[in-house]
Scaffold this active site. Structure first.
Site, PDB file in Angstrom:
ATOM      1  N   GLY A   7     -21.892  63.348 -22.266  1.00 40.11           N
ATOM      2  CA  GLY A   7     -20.772  62.740 -22.509  1.00 40.11           C
ATOM      3  C   GLY A   7     -20.940  61.530 -23.345  1.00 40.11           C
ATOM      4  N   ASP A  43     -25.278  57.739 -12.482  1.00 42.14           N
ATOM      5  CA  ASP A  43     -25.340  58.715 -12.989  1.00 42.14           C
ATOM      6  C   ASP A  43     -26.901  59.672 -12.685  1.00 42.14           C
ATOM      7  OD1 ASP A  43     -24.231  61.174 -13.830  1.00 42.14           O
ATOM      8  OD2 ASP A  43     -24.763  61.013 -16.172  1.00 42.14           O
TER       9      ASP A  43
END
Length: 342
Positions: free
Chosen positions: A19, A131
């Site tokens: 992403g 993350d």
């Protein structure tokens, strides 16, 4: 882009995409070394919010200098394309290693300690990874662990007493992307998000403590802790299901079971607040302390409840002392007011 040159970096192979950008292997022709190049896809270079995150990644990474964190060499631009030049970390991803099954306890604890050291360095610089997942951890051929991709990280400016963000504005919420509307976008990877992150609430370093706990559980069991057929199912599992500590290998030290229980508490206010404490706990286990094993989840819960009861008793004692002191002060004051002068 294979064969193309960005500035003085010649692209030689594609390494992956996500992403936050596309990653390529390249040769730094000035210094004659292999590097990793991270480039934003063309369709998002005009997205100011994503471009801002991309540049912020460079600034955050530049503040980090640790053997367990992949280094940044520079933030550059060529032909209108902003890109990062990063340390090329050889080896396999932790994700690939876990696909072969559980990791032996001592090996898993050593890896976890190095991951904790990397996070501790980041947290000490005011940086939350946000993350952490197996795909963002590399195992080098010489046995080192490298934590990659702080692309979703954000420096926090302080915590309110309840552990929330100092501002409720979406633009300052670490888990929300400011899109100019009330709606936001949850950032991160569902199976490794903390419950507060999955709900789209503000997060701090305790979110990394949660993700670290998930990683350690998966390294020891070789299984995915929170799973589901859809992202919605996974998020529901993260928010509602309790981790199965009985699934841990019998040889897992009791101290590690307790550590996992503290890391994986749904309420961040009750969770282990500092990854440095986890690193210290693992370090002590690895040098031979806290090596007692075989404590099932029931015993872990019993020990945890005993700890909570001890804290409750301590608070009651101090409350009684405070009440007693207040009563004594009142009695002395009354005696002083009513005493008859000679």
């Amino acid at each position: 882009m294979i064969g193309q040159t960005l500035s003085h970096y010649r692209i030689t192979a594609a390494l992956g995409a996500g992403g936050m950008g596309e990653v390529y292997r390249a040769i730094d022709t000035n210094l004659n070394r292999d590097v990793a190049i991270k480039v934003l896809p063309p369709e998002v270079t005009q997205d100011s919010e994503r471009l801002g995150r991309f540049k912020r990644e460079a600034h955050l990474l530049a503040a980090l200098n640790h053997p367990n964190i992949a280094a940044i060499y520079g933030l550059e631009e060529a032909d209108g394309k902003p890109f990062l030049a990063l340390e090329l970390v050889e080896g396999e991803e932790l994700k690939e290693r876990l696909a072969r099954g559980p990791i032996p306890v001592d090996e898993a604890l050593e890896m976890a300690k190095e991951i904790a050291e990397a996070l501790e360095e980041a947290h000490n610089k005011g940086i939350v990874h946000r993350d952490l997942k197996p795909a963002n951890v590399k195992l080098t051929p010489d046995g080192k662990v490298k934590v990659l991709d702080f692309g979703l990280a954000k420096a926090w400016s302080g915590e309110a007493p309840d552990g929330s963000s100092p501002s409720a504005a979406l633009s300052q919420s670490p888990t929300m992307a400011n899109t100019g509307t009330v709606a936001g976008v949850i950032l991160g990877t569902a199976a490794y998000m903390s419950p507060e992150q999955a709900r789209g609430k503000p997060v701090d370093r305790r979110a990394d403590v949660w993700s670290f706990g998930v990683l350690l559980w998966e390294m020891l069991t070789g299984r995915t802790l929170f799973a589901g057929d859809t992202v919605t199912d996974v998020i529901a599992s993260v928010v509602k299901e309790e981790p199965d500590l009985d699934a841990l290998p019998e040889e897992t030290p009791r101290a590690v079971r307790l550590l996992l229980e503290r890391c994986l508490r749904k309420d961040p206010r009750l969770r282990l607040p500092d990854i440095g404490a986890a690193r210290l706990e693992l370090q002590e286990v690895l040098v031979g302390e806290g090596r007692d094993t075989g404590a099932p989840a029931a015993q872990v819960e019993e020990a945890t409840e005993a700890e909570r009861s001890s804290r409750r008793r301590e608070r009651l004692v101090w409350a009684a002392v405070a009440v007693g002191a207040a009563g004594l002060a009142a009695a002395l004051g009354f005696a002083h007011l009513t005493e008859i002068p000679c």
